[in-house]
Design a protein around this motif. Structure first.
Motif, PDB file in Angstrom:
ATOM      1  N   HIS A   1     -18.544  -0.903  -4.098  1.00 42.87           N
ATOM      2  CA  HIS A   1     -17.429  -0.442  -4.941  1.00 42.87           C
ATOM      3  C   HIS A   1     -16.113  -0.201  -4.203  1.00 42.87           C
ATOM      4  O   HIS A   1     -15.202   0.397  -4.757  1.00 42.87           O
ATOM      5  CB  HIS A   1     -17.803   0.826  -5.711  1.00 42.87           C
ATOM      6  N   GLU A   2     -16.006  -0.637  -2.951  1.00 38.65           N
ATOM      7  CA  GLU A   2     -14.758  -0.417  -2.215  1.00 38.65           C
ATOM      8  C   GLU A   2     -14.560  -1.524  -1.183  1.00 38.65           C
ATOM      9  O   GLU A   2     -15.497  -1.931  -0.507  1.00 38.65           O
ATOM     10  CB  GLU A   2     -14.797   0.937  -1.508  1.00 38.65           C
ATOM     11  N   SER A   3     -13.321  -1.989  -1.085  1.00 32.22           N
ATOM     12  CA  SER A   3     -13.010  -3.051  -0.127  1.00 32.22           C
ATOM     13  C   SER A   3     -11.591  -2.877   0.375  1.00 32.22           C
ATOM     14  O   SER A   3     -10.699  -2.497  -0.384  1.00 32.22           O
ATOM     15  CB  SER A   3     -13.158  -4.408  -0.825  1.00 32.22           C
ATOM     16  N   LYS A   4     -11.396  -3.139   1.649  1.00 32.38           N
ATOM     17  CA  LYS A   4     -10.050  -3.096   2.233  1.00 32.38           C
ATOM     18  C   LYS A   4      -9.909  -4.339   3.098  1.00 32.38           C
ATOM     19  O   LYS A   4     -10.334  -4.361   4.250  1.00 32.38           O
ATOM     20  CB  LYS A   4      -9.869  -1.826   3.065  1.00 32.38           C
ATOM     21  N   THR A   5      -9.373  -5.399   2.510  1.00 35.65           N
ATOM     22  CA  THR A   5      -9.187  -6.670   3.194  1.00 35.65           C
ATOM     23  C   THR A   5      -7.848  -7.270   2.775  1.00 35.65           C
ATOM     24  O   THR A   5      -7.193  -6.766   1.874  1.00 35.65           O
ATOM     25  CB  THR A   5     -10.302  -7.680   2.838  1.00 35.65           C
ATOM     26  N   SER A   6      -7.497  -8.347   3.446  1.00 26.28           N
ATOM     27  CA  SER A   6      -6.282  -9.079   3.093  1.00 26.28           C
ATOM     28  C   SER A   6      -6.479 -10.541   3.476  1.00 26.28           C
ATOM     29  O   SER A   6      -7.526 -10.917   4.007  1.00 26.28           O
ATOM     30  CB  SER A   6      -5.068  -8.495   3.828  1.00 26.28           C
ATOM     31  N   ARG A   7      -5.471 -11.338   3.263  1.00 29.36           N
ATOM     32  CA  ARG A   7      -5.544 -12.747   3.664  1.00 29.36           C
ATOM     33  C   ARG A   7      -5.644 -12.898   5.177  1.00 29.36           C
ATOM     34  O   ARG A   7      -6.125 -13.896   5.682  1.00 29.36           O
ATOM     35  CB  ARG A   7      -4.314 -13.500   3.161  1.00 29.36           C
ATOM     36  N   GLU A   8      -5.195 -11.885   5.919  1.00 27.81           N
ATOM     37  CA  GLU A   8      -5.216 -11.926   7.376  1.00 27.81           C
ATOM     38  C   GLU A   8      -6.552 -11.483   7.972  1.00 27.81           C
ATOM     39  O   GLU A   8      -6.769 -11.589   9.174  1.00 27.81           O
ATOM     40  CB  GLU A   8      -4.101 -11.044   7.961  1.00 27.81           C
ATOM     41  N   THR A   9      -7.464 -10.961   7.140  1.00 25.72           N
ATOM     42  CA  THR A   9      -8.723 -10.425   7.642  1.00 25.72           C
ATOM     43  C   THR A   9      -9.573 -11.519   8.278  1.00 25.72           C
ATOM     44  O   THR A   9      -9.866 -12.534   7.659  1.00 25.72           O
ATOM     45  CB  THR A   9      -9.519  -9.725   6.520  1.00 25.72           C
ATOM     46  N   ARG A  10      -9.945 -11.288   9.549  1.00 24.29           N
ATOM     47  CA  ARG A  10     -10.793 -12.222  10.294  1.00 24.29           C
ATOM     48  C   ARG A  10     -12.132 -11.600  10.658  1.00 24.29           C
ATOM     49  O   ARG A  10     -13.094 -12.300  10.916  1.00 24.29           O
ATOM     50  CB  ARG A  10     -10.069 -12.703  11.543  1.00 24.29           C
ATOM     51  N   VAL A  11     -12.171 -10.270  10.728  1.00 26.11           N
ATOM     52  CA  VAL A  11     -13.417  -9.549  10.985  1.00 26.11           C
ATOM     53  C   VAL A  11     -13.665  -8.641   9.784  1.00 26.11           C
ATOM     54  O   VAL A  11     -12.835  -7.800   9.449  1.00 26.11           O
ATOM     55  CB  VAL A  11     -13.327  -8.692  12.276  1.00 26.11           C
ATOM     56  N   LEU A  12     -14.811  -8.846   9.140  1.00 31.40           N
ATOM     57  CA  LEU A  12     -15.155  -8.057   7.960  1.00 31.40           C
ATOM     58  C   LEU A  12     -16.434  -7.280   8.259  1.00 31.40           C
ATOM     59  O   LEU A  12     -17.471  -7.874   8.539  1.00 31.40           O
ATOM     60  CB  LEU A  12     -15.362  -8.969   6.751  1.00 31.40           C
ATOM     61  N   VAL A  13     -16.344  -5.964   8.204  1.00 31.10           N
ATOM     62  CA  VAL A  13     -17.484  -5.092   8.443  1.00 31.10           C
ATOM     63  C   VAL A  13     -18.076  -4.734   7.084  1.00 31.10           C
ATOM     64  O   VAL A  13     -17.361  -4.251   6.204  1.00 31.10           O
ATOM     65  CB  VAL A  13     -17.065  -3.814   9.203  1.00 31.10           C
ATOM     66  N   VAL A  14     -19.373  -5.004   6.913  1.00 27.78           N
ATOM     67  CA  VAL A  14     -20.030  -4.751   5.625  1.00 27.78           C
ATOM     68  C   VAL A  14     -21.327  -3.990   5.850  1.00 27.78           C
ATOM     69  O   VAL A  14     -21.875  -3.984   6.945  1.00 27.78           O
ATOM     70  CB  VAL A  14     -20.328  -6.061   4.856  1.00 27.78           C
ATOM     71  N   THR A  15     -21.827  -3.375   4.798  1.00 33.79           N
ATOM     72  CA  THR A  15     -23.135  -2.741   4.847  1.00 33.79           C
ATOM     73  C   THR A  15     -24.208  -3.809   4.668  1.00 33.79           C
ATOM     74  O   THR A  15     -23.929  -4.924   4.213  1.00 33.79           O
ATOM     75  CB  THR A  15     -23.276  -1.689   3.739  1.00 33.79           C
ATOM     76  N   GLU A  16     -25.445  -3.464   5.020  1.00 31.89           N
ATOM     77  CA  GLU A  16     -26.544  -4.415   4.863  1.00 31.89           C
ATOM     78  C   GLU A  16     -26.712  -4.844   3.412  1.00 31.89           C
ATOM     79  O   GLU A  16     -26.959  -6.007   3.118  1.00 31.89           O
ATOM     80  CB  GLU A  16     -27.864  -3.816   5.373  1.00 31.89           C
ATOM     81  N   GLY A  17     -26.557  -3.893   2.489  1.00 33.40           N
ATOM     82  CA  GLY A  17     -26.698  -4.205   1.067  1.00 33.40           C
ATOM     83  C   GLY A  17     -25.640  -5.186   0.587  1.00 33.40           C
ATOM     84  O   GLY A  17     -25.932  -6.106  -0.180  1.00 33.40           O
TER      85      GLY A  17
END
Length: 96
Positions: A26-42
């Protein structure tokens, strides 16, 4: 995921959501410049179910894998399957 992404962005001197972003339920903080995305296992499991090829992903890093969970085990299994059958160039890194 939020704290790890914030720390990485800080070390790079970048704003969170720039080159380093995060995605949690339910929450995301990214942009077109994002190259590294940290996510949860789920979130990773959901992404793999929606897109088994992980289009646009070069490397998946599993950190703190010794803290075993069903989602982490399933995500690794799905990534290994994608690597073996669909994306031999996909890099997988498992760290403890």
């Amino acid at each position: 995921a939020r704290a790890a992404a914030a720390r990485m962005a800080s070390l790079l001197g970048q704003p969170l959501g720039g080159e380093v972003g995060y995605r949690v339920r339910h929450e995301s903080k990214t942009s077109r410049e994002t190259r590294v995305l940290v996510v949860t296992e789920g979130v990773l499991v959901n992404k793999l179910q929606a897109d088994p090829t992980l289009e646009g992903v070069a490397c998946v890093i599993f950190d703190e894998f010794h803290e075993r969970s069903v989602d982490a085990d399933l995500a690794l299994a799905l990534c290994r399957e994608a690597q073996a059958e669909l994306r031999p160039e996909l890099r997988l890194v498992v760290m403890s």
